[in-house]
Design a protein around this motif. Sequence first.
Motif, mmCIF file in Angstrom:
data_model
loop_
_atom_site.group_PDB
_atom_site.id
_atom_site.type_symbol
_atom_site.label_atom_id
_atom_site.label_comp_id
_atom_site.label_asym_id
_atom_site.label_seq_id
_atom_site.Cartn_x
_atom_site.Cartn_y
_atom_site.Cartn_z
ATOM 1 N N UNK A 289 25.022 59.798 36.070
ATOM 2 C CA UNK A 289 24.212 60.879 35.518
ATOM 3 C C UNK A 289 24.091 62.096 36.406
ATOM 4 N N UNK A 290 25.076 62.285 37.308
ATOM 5 C CA UNK A 290 24.966 63.387 38.276
ATOM 6 C C UNK A 290 25.580 64.690 37.780
ATOM 7 N N UNK B 268 24.933 74.576 52.788
ATOM 8 C CA UNK B 268 25.276 75.584 51.785
ATOM 9 C C UNK B 268 24.935 75.180 50.361
ATOM 10 N N UNK B 269 24.579 73.924 50.149
ATOM 11 C CA UNK B 269 24.307 73.448 48.797
ATOM 12 C C UNK B 269 22.997 72.657 48.786
ATOM 13 N N UNK B 270 22.261 72.694 47.671
ATOM 14 C CA UNK B 270 20.979 71.970 47.578
ATOM 15 C C UNK B 270 21.214 70.488 47.270
ATOM 16 N N UNK B 271 21.770 69.756 48.241
ATOM 17 C CA UNK B 271 22.218 68.386 47.976
ATOM 18 C C UNK B 271 21.067 67.428 47.708
ATOM 19 N N UNK B 272 19.843 67.762 48.126
ATOM 20 C CA UNK B 272 18.708 66.864 47.894
ATOM 21 C C UNK B 272 17.851 67.287 46.704
ATOM 22 N N UNK C 97 24.726 69.259 40.121
ATOM 23 C CA UNK C 97 25.903 69.753 40.830
ATOM 24 C C UNK C 97 26.277 71.141 40.349
ATOM 25 N N UNK C 98 27.530 71.503 40.519
ATOM 26 C CA UNK C 98 27.989 72.822 40.082
ATOM 27 C C UNK C 98 27.872 72.939 38.565
#
Length: 292
Positions: free
Chosen positions: A53-54, A206-210, A215-216
């Motif tokens: 579900x990501x 550089x990305x809001x991983x949390x 994703x993109x």
Amino acid sequence: MRETLAPCLARLTSIRLGGTAIAELRLETEEDVLLLEERRKQLGGRLFFLGAGTNILAAEGELPVVLVRCALPGEPEVVGERDGRVLVRAGAGVPLPRLLRFCAVRGLGGLEGLVGIPGSVGGAIAMNAGSFGCEVGPHLASVRFYDGTRIREAGGEELSYGYRHMRMPGEAADYLVLSGTFSLTRKAKDDISLFMRHNFFEKKSKQPVTAWSAGCVYKNPAPDRSAGKLLEAAGFRGKALGGMMFSPLHANFLVNTGKGSAPAAFDLMRMAEEEVRRRFAIALEPEVRILS
């Protein structure tokens, strides 16, 4: 097969949005796969294959779908060698980070560029996941999948893949990955670990991983045209609406700040698409899978 009625998509997706499906069917054996169509007819609606579900953006309300999730046993394992390369097989439900760790501790290289990508092996195959110049497709020796009628196995040479796209041989446009076998090379464990650690921290900066995101949101229109750069130039970096926001870290990440809603997400996306089209005459194509 385990069945749950009226599951909430907001609990099953990384962006924490979405209404309820008709049911969720969790496959525990390959034989369960062959019962899907009969159960779908009994429940109504259409089948929707859901991994971790990501990369899903689901609408609100009662959705006419039966979710299918793969819970088949199939931890990563070395299954042989071919032409000097090591073959590693993993079930579709295995988290991608777990597969990467398995390979790293055994000195098996090729997939380390995928570090930092969440989700499952099945989803990574279906989307031809990629990062840092690495894609899943070139490393696949074979894929075992269900085409809607029967279980099949395709060799890597039979697969057709491109940017965030993977097509299996045959007529079926939709399919369920059951497992994948990867063709990898032997490398120094320390080199793999160092590469993964460096890339993970670079991505984290550089990305809001949390954050709660999928994703993109959009595919890059071309290798030299980044969707994130286009959105930033159009003024959407940090742009917020109704609890949804294009991340200040990376404009191509749509984030649920905690009180977001699917309608707000779709409205913000529509605004962004219209502005990018107006300014640059470019039509952005979603990378997330939209479920409605």
